[in-house]
Design an enzyme around this catalytic site. Structure first.
Site, PDB file in Angstrom:
ATOM      1  N   LYS A 148      83.859 -19.768  28.091  1.00 33.50           N
ATOM      2  CA  LYS A 148      83.587 -18.998  26.389  1.00 33.50           C
ATOM      3  C   LYS A 148      83.213 -17.562  26.313  1.00 33.50           C
ATOM      4  CE  LYS A 148      82.303 -23.516  25.071  1.00 33.50           C
ATOM      5  NZ  LYS A 148      82.109 -24.506  26.444  1.00 33.50           N
TER       6      LYS A 148
HETATM    7  C1  LIG Z   1      82.538 -25.618  26.812  1.00 27.67           C
HETATM    8  C2  LIG Z   1      82.516 -26.341  27.691  1.00 27.67           C
HETATM    9  C3  LIG Z   1      82.960 -27.175  28.126  1.00 27.67           C
HETATM   10  C4  LIG Z   1      84.364 -27.261  27.355  1.00 27.67           C
HETATM   11  O1  LIG Z   1      85.581 -26.759  26.698  1.00 27.67           O
HETATM   12  P1  LIG Z   1      86.976 -27.278  25.535  1.00 27.67           P
HETATM   13  O2  LIG Z   1      86.830 -26.471  24.625  1.00 27.67           O
HETATM   14  O3  LIG Z   1      85.260 -27.445  23.850  1.00 27.67           O
HETATM   15  O4  LIG Z   1      87.281 -28.171  25.715  1.00 27.67           O
HETATM   16  C5  LIG Z   1      83.518 -26.856  29.710  1.00 27.67           C
HETATM   17  N1  LIG Z   1      83.653 -26.277  30.383  1.00 27.67           N
HETATM   18  C6  LIG Z   1      82.552 -25.564  30.240  1.00 27.67           C
HETATM   19  C7  LIG Z   1      82.035 -24.732  30.970  1.00 27.67           C
HETATM   20  C8  LIG Z   1      81.946 -25.314  28.691  1.00 27.67           C
HETATM   21  O5  LIG Z   1      81.160 -24.809  28.364  1.00 27.67           O
END
Ligand SMILES: *Cc1c(COP(=O)(O)O)cnc(C)c1O
Length: 494
Positions: free
Chosen positions: A112
């Site tokens: 993120k």
């Molecule tokens: C947020 C997240 C996901 C999922 O991503 P999306 O964009 O919500 O599909 C997968 N793995 C981790 C570690 C995340 O923080």
């Protein structure tokens, strides 16, 4: 060519990309989309000859057309600087016969960061023409919260309020948020799950009385969830950059198609892969990997999206989601911009708890997207075998994707598994998956033991958490979230 965004549910209200970023979600509850997406393509040969920063500037230049080139250049420098532990930003490394796209080298050790180091920069530029203070309100299943706090802490004229489901994030994730310093941050646990938090945040954005009270004091609310265009756009960069790394390494020939497997929750990450495809990236398949909360696996297989099922708490909590918000954007694009259809599907989801897409639409989705699921046992087995057989230590979310990728019949394409978090964010589950008894051990004891067992090193920003004071202890019911937002606005801005 018009350069505006509008809601997935209506074309009446056009906004610039800056306005879309400030607003987060459209007033009718839809997500911002652009009908011109895909008309301008990236120059793939140029992408392969350049680094991450240059590609980021070009991707953002296409997706956010009302930002000036020098504005974007400054945003990219600020977002992808020394807070990353590698100049490559998102390096690609070998994973047996496949490849791992490591997205966790940022300041909070989750993918993120790629978007949330950038969003505050984009928002600062956007609000310069607007004058109001912006309070970011975000629901998190674990990783978004800390990444948003880190990205926005100390950014002038902005604040950030984060809600997470009490008891449903890992020890380390909890401490990452609870220890966040900064005068413009607020953190609160809620009694409920992530979907409760996310739907309440949506209601807060739709609360006009609240919006008017805040506007009277010069404050506007916005979102840092992956529904924000300013979060989605930066994620497109690493699909292109990964391709460039593979091309330079001689793994793919220019123009050859690549398969990406994506551990999926809110459908933001994998949707960015679809945007990359629309911008000209040669993508064979996008594989949507789910954990036990497999509502997307069922949807892509049958065309019925049905949230009426039990919510499972898994060892990949950032994917514990029953309503994948960004799927709405895919429905818009795949239906050739049929707002009426999208609005009626979303109304069905709200009222009946499920919807069914027309057959032709499902067929189009299946041409691009494959899918699969891995439960906790399969995830643990994958962590163990990937470490024992390939020497790569992966976190539970990445392991879900790797497990699903292993089950997809090989089609001869080069395959990239997206790795979304450092294994040290989930030390206890990873250690247990490697066969150690973790009963009675704290998150930090597990972190130390994982270092010892594997000879790898925890990121300093995670191991250092044990020495930081806990600053945020609030817990509230869903019904009190709006009031919490209002009081944090008063504290931060007045
Ligand atoms: C947020 C997240 C996901 C999922 O991503 P999306 O964009 O919500 O599909 C997968 N793995 C981790 C570690 C995340 O923080």
């Amino acid at each position: 060519m018009n350069s505006f965004y509008h809601s997935t549910r209506s074309k009446l209200d056009s906004v610039t990309s800056k306005q879309a970023i400030l607003r987060g979600i459209a007033p009718d509850g839809g997500l911002y989309v652009a009908d011109w997406l895909g008309q301008t393509k990236m120059d793939l040969a140029a992408v392969c000859a350049q680094g991450f920063h240059q590609t980021a500037r070009q991707v953002l230049g296409i997706l956010l057309p009302d930002y000036a080139e020098d504005e974007l250049a400054a945003c990219v420098e600020a977002a992808y600087g020394s807070q990353w532990d590698t100049p490559a930003v998102t390096p690609v490394t070998p994973l047996g016969a496949d490849w791992l796209l490591e997205l966790y080298h940022g300041p909070t050790s989750a993918f993120k960061d790629v978007a949330l180091q950038m969003l505050p920069q984009l928002m600062s530029v956007a609000r310069a023409g607007d004058g109001r203070d912006v309070m970011i309100v975000t629901a998190t299943s674990g990783d978004t919260g800390k990444a948003a706090l880190d990205g926005f802490a100390g950014v002038p004229h902005t604040g950030v309020t984060v809600f997470y489901p009490e008891g449903k994030v890992s020890d380390v994730q909890h401490l990452q948020m609870a220890t966040q310093a900064g005068d413009n941050v607020a953190v609160c646990a809620i009694r409920g799950n992530f979907d409760d938090a996310q739907s309440e945040v949506k209601s807060i954005f739709a609360d006009e009385a609240l919006a008017q009270r805040l506007a009277a004091s010069g404050v506007a609310l916005s979102s840092a969830n992956s529904i924000n265009v300013g979060r989605l756009a930066p994620q497109v960069t690493y699909y292109f950059d990964a391709y460039a790394q593979l091309e330079r390494a001689g793994v793919v020939k220019l123009g050859e198609k690549v398969t990406f497997c994506v551990p999926t929750g809110n459908f933001g990450d994998v949707l960015a892969g679809y945007y990359a495809k629309l911008l000209g990236l040669p993508v064979a398949r996008l594989v949507v990997a789910s954990n036990k909360n497999d509502v997307l696996t069922d949807f892509i297989t049958t065309g019925t999206y049905d949230r009426r099922r039990d919510f499972a708490k898994t060892i990949s909590p950032s994917m514990d989601i029953l309503v994948s918000s960004n799927l709405e954007r895919l429905l818009y694009y795949m239906s050739d911009g049929d707002c009426e259809l999208v609005a009626s599907l979303m109304a069905d989801l709200g009222e009946k708890g499920f919807y069914q897409v027309p057959e032709g639409l499902l067929a189009k989705i299946q041409e691009v997207f494959a899918c699969g699921r891995a439960d906790d046992d399969a995830t643990r087995a994958e962590i163990a075998s990937t470490w024992n057989e390939l020497g790569a230590l992966i976190d539970p979310h990445t392991a879900v994707a790797k497990s699903v990728l292993d089950a997809v019949p090989a089609d001869g394409t080069v395959r990239v598994c997206l790795s979304t978090a450092s294994p040290y964010k989930f030390s206890s589950d990873v250690l247990a998956a490697l066969g150690q008894d973790t009963s009675g051990m704290s998150g930090f004891a597990c972190m130390d033991a994982l270092e010892k067992a594997t000879g790898t090193t925890a990121p300093a920003q995670l191991s250092g958490l044990r020495d930081l004071p806990v600053l945020h202890k609030d817990v509230c019911d869903r019904a009190k979230m709006g009031a919490f937002v209002e009081s944090s606005c008063a504290r931060v801005f007045l």
